[in-house]
Scaffold this active site. Structure first.
Site: not given
Ligand code: NAP
Length: 473
Positions: A400
């Site tokens: 994301d």
């Molecule tokens: P993300 O959009 O949730 O994407 C994470 C990706 O990691 C997934 O698409 C998944 O794809 C991949 N993944 C999972 N396990 C894996 C593995 N073992 N090896 C390789 N890839 C793996 O993460 P992000 O880009 O870090 O974004 C964070 C999201 O969380 C945002 O939407 C944010 O708004 C939300 N959020 C963050 C917080 C905070 O405080 N940081 C709090 C609440 C919400 P595959 O399944 O294809 O591997």
């Protein structure tokens, strides 16, 4: 057991010790604002807390040392063992648990203070009763809400929003009932009813559960931060009831910093706190999203060897870590890859999105654990202007936070969310296991971009393979 009172309550000595303790809290928080000084800041604040606890225990009127030492012993043992054992990826639920315990403790203190005042048989002054009620209600909401947050993150209860028809109405009725009961207690403060007080405690417990259950598991970090702010405010109110200045300052610090963190997290997701609390966005926190994948869209898949060639012959590489790096515990492998590239003269930096991962500072903590130099961790606003001059952006388990839909598609659920602009780099390598979406549950156009190469696999395995291939070149 004998009372060991060596400091008179309200004396200059007690006040001086409290001033030292909360000055250390403030100084500690200040040191916590930079990764190089954060550990020291924690220690300084802990010393401040130790001074506040010891001072309070030595005040006159404090007794029952057997019970106090038992509580201290149990709390210390559980806290030390849990902190040593917890995995980095389980840190949000641990914070939820600790926050809940804090809220619960404040609610119990309020109840015991209420009973103490009742036992005296005299009218409870409103300036005491109001903070008692406030800390009891908010502390109880925080305790129960944090427990639900813990359960969702730990997978004990489903991460999906759990909604029932009329739930918002029920919550509103509970809130109105709590306020009405508090007004009744305040207006009968010459002889308040303990039954009504306990009723309020139960209603606040119900409210804490019902407010958090309909929120998606992946939004829990924001909820925990908000409940943390609540616990702080409840503790500050308890400080007024107990006339304890250290509690007032510590509670206010927690309340204000929790509020700021909540607002910053919401802003980094381009969502309002109300949307997070009431929209039922996001499902389980496991990382996979709920939307359909778009496997059929054409994309370019590469091998670890192809990726290694692109990276090894680049001048500048920017690593963009995300939740997948945390799940795979790939931070050490990432550092080894960067070391191997740097040996070859490649400049490697890390782009840190404020909400990458599932808790604030998630990426900073993991990369610091792997000894990545702090100056290489570049914040989004600082690194984005450098993207067009970056030869390869390597996205590791992030999704994301790199999705160009945030800036290109006004109808996207993440429209307006600031992103790491990897699409501006000369070339992009995305390492993840599939084309599945992330937390927001939406497809990512980046994966199908002509400059993007997908390296499919677990982040740790894939990065280690790339490092080995770079070494072979
Ligand atoms: P993300 O959009 O949730 O994407 C994470 C990706 O990691 C997934 O698409 C998944 O794809 C991949 N993944 C999972 N396990 C894996 C593995 N073992 N090896 C390789 N890839 C793996 O993460 P992000 O880009 O870090 O974004 C964070 C999201 O969380 C945002 O939407 C944010 O708004 C939300 N959020 C963050 C917080 C905070 O405080 N940081 C709090 C609440 C919400 P595959 O399944 O294809 O591997």
């Amino acid at each position: 057991m004998a009372v060991l009172a060596v400091i008179e309550s309200g004396s200059d000595l007690a006040t001086a010790l409290y001033i030292v303790s909360f000055s250390l809290f403030i100084f500690g928080v200040r040191r916590g604002t930079h990764p190089t000084t954060a550990k020291q800041g924690n220690l300084i604040a802990a010393v401040g807390m130790a001074i506040a606890v010891v001072t309070t225990l030595l005040l006159d009127g404090i007794g029952n040392w057997g019970l106090l030492l038992l509580g201290l012993g149990i709390g210390t043992a559980v806290g030390v063992v849990a902190s040593l054992r917890v995995q980095m990826t389980a840190m949000p639920q641990m914070v939820a648990l600790y926050n809940g315990v804090g809220g619960g403790a404040v609610a119990l203190i309020a109840w015991s203070e209420f009973r103490h005042e009742l036992a005296l048989g005299i009218e409870i002054p409103l300036e005491e009763l109001i903070p008692i009620m406030f800390s009891m209600v908010i502390g109880s909401v925080s305790f129960w809400g944090s427990n639900i947050a813990f359960g969702k993150l730990q997978g004990v209860i489903p991460g999906q929003p759990i909604k029932a028809p009329g739930q918002q109405v029920l919550n509103a009725l509970l809130l109105v009932g709590i306020v009405a009961a508090c007004v009744i207690l305040a207006s009968t403060n010459d002889d308040p009813s303990q039954g009504v007080f306990i009723g309020v405690l139960i209603a606040a417990a119900l409210l804490g559960n019902l407010v958090v259950l309909p929120i998606g598991g992946a939004d829990m970090p924001v909820v925990i931060s908000l409940l943390n702010a609540f616990t702080g405010l409840a503790a500050a109110a308890a400080g007024f009831a107990l006339d304890n200045v250290a509690l007032i300052v510590a509670g206010t610090l927690v309340g204000s910093s929790g509020t700021i963190l909540t607002l910053e997290m919401a802003e980094a997701m381009n969502r309002s706190v109300a949307n997070i609390l009431f929209a039922g966005f996001g499902g389980a926190p496991a990382g996979g999203g709920g939307a359909a994948t778009a496997e059929e869209r054409p994309h370019k898949s590469v091998t670890a060897q192809d990726a290694a060639i692109s990276l090894a012959y680049a001048d500048s590489v920017v690593v963009v870590p995300g939740y997948g790096m945390a799940v795979a515990q790939a931070q050490h492998a990432v550092k080894e890859m960067a070391d191997e590239l740097e040996k070859r003269g490649v400049t490697v930096n890390y782009a840190i999105h404020p909400v990458a991962g599932r808790m604030p500072g998630h990426m900073n903590v993991l990369l610091a654990e792997a000894d990545v130099p702090y100056e290489k961790l570049r914040e989004m606003d600082e690194i984005n202007p450098e993207m067009p001059r970056t030869d390869v952006a390597v996205v590791i388990g992030a999704n994301d936070v790199t999705n160009p839909a945030a800036k290109n598609d006004p109808d996207s659920p993440i429209a307006g969310m600031p992103i790491i602009e990897v699409d501006e780099a000369q070339q992009v390598i995305v390492i993840k296991r599939s084309l599945n979406p992330g937390f927001a549950g939406i497809d990512n156009d980046l994966f199908y971009h002509e400059k993007t190469s997908m390296l499919f696999g677990d982040a740790k395995d894939a990065v280690s393979q790339v490092t080995a291939e770079v070494g072979n070149l």
